[in-house]
Each structure stands twice: as C-alpha cells, then as structure tokens.
Design a protein around this motif. Structure first.
Motif, mmCIF file in Angstrom:
data_model
loop_
_atom_site.group_PDB
_atom_site.id
_atom_site.type_symbol
_atom_site.label_atom_id
_atom_site.label_comp_id
_atom_site.label_asym_id
_atom_site.label_seq_id
_atom_site.Cartn_x
_atom_site.Cartn_y
_atom_site.Cartn_z
ATOM 1 N N ALA A 107 -1.626 8.074 5.335
ATOM 2 C CA ALA A 107 -2.854 8.800 5.778
ATOM 3 C C ALA A 107 -2.252 10.092 6.748
ATOM 4 C CB ALA A 107 -3.744 7.894 6.467
ATOM 5 N N GLY A 108 -2.329 11.144 6.179
ATOM 6 C CA GLY A 108 -1.968 12.294 6.993
ATOM 7 C C GLY A 108 -0.484 12.143 7.299
ATOM 8 N N PRO A 109 0.100 12.127 8.355
ATOM 9 C CA PRO A 109 1.519 12.072 8.689
ATOM 10 C C PRO A 109 1.988 10.464 9.011
ATOM 11 C CG PRO A 109 0.266 12.755 10.779
ATOM 12 C CD PRO A 109 -0.754 12.640 9.736
ATOM 13 N N ASP A 110 1.053 9.886 8.990
ATOM 14 C CA ASP A 110 1.294 8.370 9.315
ATOM 15 C C ASP A 110 1.853 7.578 7.910
ATOM 16 O OD1 ASP A 110 0.914 8.426 11.948
ATOM 17 O OD2 ASP A 110 -1.177 8.508 11.529
ATOM 18 N N ASP A 550 -10.876 3.676 1.157
ATOM 19 C CA ASP A 550 -10.766 4.851 2.029
ATOM 20 C C ASP A 550 -10.274 5.635 1.209
ATOM 21 O OD1 ASP A 550 -10.424 6.640 3.901
ATOM 22 O OD2 ASP A 550 -10.082 5.289 5.497
ATOM 23 N N GLY A 551 -10.707 6.706 0.753
ATOM 24 C CA GLY A 551 -9.882 7.800 -0.032
ATOM 25 C C GLY A 551 -8.849 8.708 0.686
ATOM 26 N N ARG A 552 -8.864 8.599 2.101
ATOM 27 C CA ARG A 552 -7.892 9.287 2.702
ATOM 28 C C ARG A 552 -6.572 8.614 2.788
ATOM 29 N NH1 ARG A 552 -11.045 9.034 8.136
ATOM 30 N NH2 ARG A 552 -11.106 7.102 7.364
ATOM 31 N N SER A 555 -1.716 5.261 -1.675
ATOM 32 C CA SER A 555 -0.886 4.422 -2.042
ATOM 33 C C SER A 555 0.586 4.591 -2.654
ATOM 34 C CB SER A 555 -1.770 3.237 -2.519
ATOM 35 O OG SER A 555 -0.885 1.919 -2.598
ATOM 36 N N GLU A 556 1.434 3.726 -2.469
ATOM 37 C CA GLU A 556 2.709 4.183 -2.967
ATOM 38 C C GLU A 556 3.422 2.926 -3.345
ATOM 39 O OE1 GLU A 556 5.243 6.503 -0.693
ATOM 40 O OE2 GLU A 556 3.622 8.233 -0.307
ATOM 41 N N PRO A 557 4.289 2.912 -4.261
ATOM 42 C CA PRO A 557 5.026 1.601 -4.781
ATOM 43 C C PRO A 557 5.768 0.826 -3.650
ATOM 44 C CG PRO A 557 4.997 3.283 -6.546
ATOM 45 C CD PRO A 557 4.721 3.911 -5.479
#
Length: 569
Positions: A107-110, A550-552, A555-557
């Motif tokens: 989410a953003g930079p996190d 939360d659309g913000r 998700s990555e593998p």
C-alpha cells in the motif's frame, strides 16, 4: 547447618503457578485501563519479521507445482491417505502449507508479507524447527541434523549436525520431529506485557497449520511430552554464546511426524548426539525502546512441570455435518486464509454455513489430536446476524460432560434452551437473547468495528479451576497448553470460515472482566467466588463475517523473489 528447608517440588510448582495466574490477572485489559504496553511505536523501526541463522548452511526447499500440490477436498483433509516419503519435496510442502509466506502486500511505499499461519498483528513470533534422524543417503544436502525453517528463503538452515547412530537405535525407518519456539520480543515490541499470551496463541495457530499440512501428506503430528527446558537444550536455545545480543527464543512444543496409519511410538527420543553447532541468530531490533521483564518471568514459570502425555490416537468423528466448503481444495483454503480487516456490516450468515464451523470444533476431531491432555477451552458464541437464529449468546460444549460443567459455573438465570435448528449431536445451547448485540460486541473487543460488523462473535473460555497434572502436582505449564488450545481453535475457525466463503479474524484485544461480567462469571482477582465456585477465564476472541476488500492494497505472489536462479553457494 541452616534451619531453612529447601522447598519441595510441589511448593516450587505452586509458586510458579501463582506467578502464572498473577501474570494473567496483571495483563487483563479493563474498560478504564489497558494492560501495560509501549506508549509510542516507531513503525519505521519495527523488528525484522524474519529470523536467520548467519553462518548456517541453507538447504533450499522446492516450491509446490501442479504435480506435487495436494488435491484433497477440504471436507476430507483429515482422512487417512498414503504417507509420502520424508524427502526434500514433501518436507518442503509441509512447511509451504503451514509456516511459509502466503503473499506480499503493498500500500503506497509500504510492503509486507503475510503468512500461511496467522499471527497477532502479523508480527510472527513463532519459529519452526525440523529434527531428522536416519534419513537415507539419497539427498546429500539434507542429512541427519537439526534445521531451522527460514520462510522468506523457503529453506532449511542447518543448525546442528548429528553424529552417526546405528539404525537399530531408530527403528527401520527414518524419523522426523517438528518443534516450535517463540521470540517474545516480536510481540512485546507492539503489545507490551500481554505479548506472552499472544505468542502462545500464535503457537496454537501454528500447531493447527502444521497438523493440516501433515494430514495432506499422509502424516500425523503426534505431541511429545518433553519438559520445555530439555526441549530448549535440544534446539540449542540455551546456548548463550550463540545468541549474543540477539533476541532469545523460548521453546514451545515438539511433535513427531508419523504416517497417518502408524501407531504412536511410546518410546524415548533418540539420544542427543550433536557433533557440531552452526550459525548465530540475526538481531531483529537493534534499538529496543522498552523492556518487559514480566514476560520472561512468566515464560520461566510456565515452563515448569511435565507436559501432559499425548492423547489416544483413536479419534471420533464428532457431529456428522456436511461442510459447505466440501468442494473447495484444501490446499487452496490453506493458502487463501487471511485475517479480515473489515466486515460488511449488513451481510448475514446462512445457518447452513454455521453448522460445519461449529462441528469442526469438537475436540475428538483432527486437528485437536495434536494437543496433549483433555480439552480445557469452551466456546461462547455471540450470534449477531445468522439466518433463523435469534441474536444473543449461545454456548458450545467441548468434551464429555462439558455442558453440565458449564451449567454449574454460569448463572442459573440463563435459559440453556436447545437449538432445534442445530444438527443432531451438536452440543449447542442458547443462553440469552440480545437484539442489541452490535454495540456490546464492539465495546468488548476494545471498541473495534470488527466486533460490531461481524456476523458471529466467539469468546474462548479456558478452565481456571483445575491446575493439577496427572500426578496431582501443580501444573503451571497448563497455562501455555490452554492458550495454545485456544489458538488452535482459532486456526480451525479461520480455515472453516474460508471454506464457507467467509472470513475470520482473531482478536487478542478484549476487556477480559467486561466479558465475564456480561455473562455472569466471577471477575475478581482470584477468579472465584462462593456463589459460582471456580470460574472460566476468557483467553481469546474471534469474529466471522463477510470480508470487505481494501482496494488500496495490492497483492503479489509469495515467492516471486525465488523464481530467478538461486545464487551459487
């Protein structure tokens, strides 16, 4: 000669038990004050989520593919199946389906990882260990020894090498054990003195995750009754020089991996035969801002005594309820489990979704065979929005005579009505209606909307009157066992919710005595009064509902970083 006699073992254990019970009372949240914790958090300086053993050789584990991924349906995950060999492929699957990464979130930079096994605050204090004896010489990299599981690398770090041992000392087949330990500082960094509770709940989550993964490979997870100081020594956690300034680990539990159809071995562990130790742990937090001595004090006190022996391998079936998630693939349910961050406050649960969830909590069913001792945790339900059931409080008895014991502890004014809609054999009783339940659940769960917006709330009540082991001595270690049992129940709720197309979230922040007062339990410092006798104590809360994404958050593998060729070592 001194006139002072040395304390007897019973006196020492009684002192440790008083210390454990005092810790639990001290770390309760109250409506007017929370348990002691940090006054501020520096999120940019939180501890590393991954422990590594620097200098230990890492044995990479293969990731699952279409040919190796178990395809059993969720409704049959616990059914016996042919046992897979103890090799790198299947040991890799065991950890990938239990303690590995499940995804990366951003989410953003996190950016952060989530794992297969749930953890309070996604802080993951639980570490996994593998202990191998008598392996065939087919894989020179994976040989007899003690290994630490590194989830980010999906690898086994060789912590100790074992000296050769004659096969006659082991039996005719290779043998393997899995152990769990906790790094208390990971939780204490955020939660302060209450962190020991959360570490033990997380150990219960991990036990459940390992038991399901083992079953999908045709294995059982059999608890081993080894005193925790002895387990710590076997894992090298008592080697002060190795740790240096790194955060210490606390031994939690030990299990043998056995074929599902094999009888449990009623024998001793192989003799200790470490030839060499390797590696030193990385330091997770270079600049800790707080110290919580009470955590290590309760850890030492609750490690005293002999753990309960393993349960009988003969397990019943519990109530026969068809699972709505029966067609879901078990491995997919395991991989997609997430803690919900927000629920749809208007969604309603179908009763057909509820019954399999409740039936799965029967203590005679797997995965509860991975626990030692009799069931000591009961289930209080807050039905909020379930079709066909009145909103209010219900109780689900776990174990023989549980409902009768609960009726002797809870106030006589409660209804104790049978629930006619429930399947036959399900020990569910309605205690009281409460149409205005939402506000109550929000308040009890530290004013969190997860309480008010859920379809179903759960409070897990641990037995608080019988603290004696089979030999009649005080059993301070039972505190750990009860918290781990609650965590295992939470893991079952997580997976059953996912299988039903819903979502769950464990809640460790709740007002302990506020809940006790609501249902008429004693809530004094001793947990007892003359009217009700010994009380139960609330140790874990849980909620189930329909997740709002939360659309913000992207998700990555989980293991894209391992798809490239591994560097040469």
């Amino acid at each position: 000669m001194s006139d002072t006699l040395a304390p007897s073992p019973a006196d020492s254990l009684a002192d440790a038990l008083r210390q454990v019970q005092g810790y639990h009372q001290r770390t309760k949240h109250h409506l007017n004050a929370y348990a002691r914790g940090p006054e501020t958090l520096d999120w940019d300086a939180q501890p590393s989520p991954f422990r590594r053993w620097i200098g230990a050789d890492a044995v990479p584990l293969p990731l699952a593919n279409a040919a190796t991924e178990p395809d059993a349906p969720w409704s049959a995950w616990a059914q016996p199946r042919p046992a897979q060999p103890l090799d790198r492929v299947h040991l890799g699957l065991l950890f990938e389906l239990s303690l590995a990464l499940a995804a990366w979130k951003q989410a953003g930079p996190d950016r952060w990882a989530v794992r297969i096994n749930p953890s309070s605050g996604n802080l993951h204090p639980t570490e996994g260990w593998l202990w191998l004896h008598g392996l065939p010489d087919t894989d020179p990299e994976l040989c007899d020894g003690l290994y630490h599981y590194a989830p980010h690398a999906h690898a086994l770090e060789r912590r100790a090498a074992f000296a050769p041992l004659a096969r006659a000392a082991l039996g005719e087949t290779a043998r393997a054990w899995v152990a769990l330990s906790s790094i208390h500082w990971r939780e204490a960094w955020k939660y302060g003195e209450r962190a020991f509770r959360y570490c033990q709940l997380d150990a219960g989550h991990a036990i459940g995750a390992l038991r399901v993964a083992a079953a999908l490979l045709g294995w059982r997870l059999v608890p081993v009754a080894l005193p925790l100081p002895a387990l710590a020594a076997r894992l090298g956690l008592d080697r002060n020089a190795d740790f240096g300034a790194a955060e210490r680990e606390d031994a939690d539990s030990l299990f043998e991996l056995l074929p599902a159809d094999a009888p449990a071995r009623a024998g001793a562990l192989p003799p200790e035969r470490v030839a060499a130790w390797f590696g030193q742990p990385n330091r997770l937090d270079a600049h800790p801002m707080y110290r919580w001595p009470v955590i290590e004090e309760v850890a030492r006190a609750s490690a005293q005594g002999m753990p309960s022996p393993p349960p009988s391998p003969e397990m019943g079936e519990g109530a026969d309820v068809l699972g709505v998630g029966g067609k879901a693939v078990a491995a997919r349910v395991v991989r997609q489990r997430r803690s919900a961050q927000r629920f749809d406050a208007r969604a309603c649960m179908e009763a057909a979704q509820l019954w399999p969830v409740l039936a799965a909590l029967a203590p005679e069913r797997a995965p509860f065979d991975a626990l030692a001792g009799a069931p000591a945790v009961q289930v209080l339900l807050f039905v909020h929005r379930v079709e066909g059931l009145a909103a209010g409080a219900y109780v689900l008895g776990r174990g023989t005579g549980a409902l009768a014991r609960l009726r002797g502890v809870l106030p006589a004014m409660l209804d104790w009505d049978e629930v006619p809609q429930a399947p036959a054999g399900l020990p569910l009783r309605r205690l009281a209606d409460n149409p205005a339940l939402a506000g109550t659940l929000r308040t009890l769960n530290c004013h969190q909307a997860l309480g008010s917006d859920a379809m179903l709330g759960v409070a897990l009540l641990a037995q608080w009157d019988d603290w004696c082991s089979a030999d009649g001595l005080p059993a301070p270690h039972a505190y750990r066992q009860r918290l781990q049992e609650a965590g295992l129940i939470g893991q079952v709720l997580y997976l059953e919710a996912e299988a039903a197309g819903l979502a769950g979230t464990g809640i460790g922040c709740f007002f302990d005595d506020g809940l006790h007062q609501l249902i008429g339990l004693p809530h004094t410092a001793s947990g007892m009064d003359a009217q009700h006798g010994a009380a139960l104590q609330s140790v874990y809360h849980f909620t189930i509902g329909r997740r709002v994404e939360d659309g913000r958050i992207a998700s990555e593998p989980p293991y894209a970083h391992l798809q490239a060729p591994r560097p040469a070592t």
